[in-house]
Design an enzyme around this catalytic site. Sequence first.
Site, PDB file in Angstrom:
ATOM      1  N   ASP A 126      -3.824   3.557   0.828  1.00 13.11           N
ATOM      2  CA  ASP A 126      -5.177   2.991   0.644  1.00 13.11           C
ATOM      3  C   ASP A 126      -6.339   3.937   0.958  1.00 13.11           C
ATOM      4  O   ASP A 126      -7.316   3.525   1.610  1.00 13.11           O
ATOM      5  CB  ASP A 126      -5.328   1.709   1.477  1.00 13.11           C
ATOM      6  N   LYS A 144      -1.477  -3.169  -5.115  1.00 15.35           N
ATOM      7  CA  LYS A 144      -1.009  -4.295  -4.290  1.00 15.35           C
ATOM      8  C   LYS A 144      -2.173  -5.230  -4.013  1.00 15.35           C
ATOM      9  O   LYS A 144      -3.335  -4.825  -4.105  1.00 15.35           O
ATOM     10  CB  LYS A 144      -0.421  -3.785  -2.967  1.00 15.35           C
ATOM     11  N   CYS A 156      -3.023  -1.554   7.115  1.00 13.50           N
ATOM     12  CA  CYS A 156      -2.118  -1.208   6.010  1.00 13.50           C
ATOM     13  C   CYS A 156      -1.194  -0.037   6.340  1.00 13.50           C
ATOM     14  O   CYS A 156      -0.064   0.008   5.853  1.00 13.50           O
ATOM     15  CB  CYS A 156      -2.917  -0.969   4.740  1.00 13.50           C
TER      16      CYS A 156
END
Length: 193
Positions: free
Chosen positions: A9, A101, A143
């Site tokens: 990310d 995602k 994450c």
Amino acid sequence: MSRALLIVDVQNDFTEGGALAVTGGDAVASAVSAFLEAHAGDYGVIVASRDWHDAEGDNGGHFAAQPDFVDSWPVHCVAGSDGAAYDTLLATDAITHHVHKGQGEPAYSMFEGATESGETVGAVLSAAGVLSADVVGLATDHCVRASALDAIAHGVQVRVFTDLIAGVGAESSEAALAELVHAGAVLAESRDA
Ligand code: VGL
């Protein structure tokens, strides 16, 4: 037998100026790019994830008008938006697998996403015979944590490069790293790669 690099990310919304900016996010993006320049060849696969949330709805309670910044968040990383794009400082040439995602769900872990051809990260790692993975990116306490825990659960030996991550909260990031060590991860620096 091969090694994977998992880049979690590194997106505009998680770096300075973004909707959910993590302090030090830009520095992580630049440092990951420098690391790739020197080390991309060390990896059999280089998997990068992007949070890719639906514009409509709350993505399973992930978006909230009054977020608690633990389980709910301001709107971020809407699929196709500038905020959801890789940070402009991240060099993306060496990435072998691009994972989306979070469509309609929180999906903190990249293992909950899929590549452009519909493969899970677990399937990618298994197919490449990956036994060890180095994890970098944003955010340490969310994450990165979830992705590294899932990598361990997948049977992969995990190193987290502590100079190539940044977190939302200092205490929650410390706690996440301790949890990862208890789960079997090794904390290292990218210069030890
Ligand atoms: C993340 C908070 C909300 C992350 C994603 O990428 O760590 N953090 N959604």
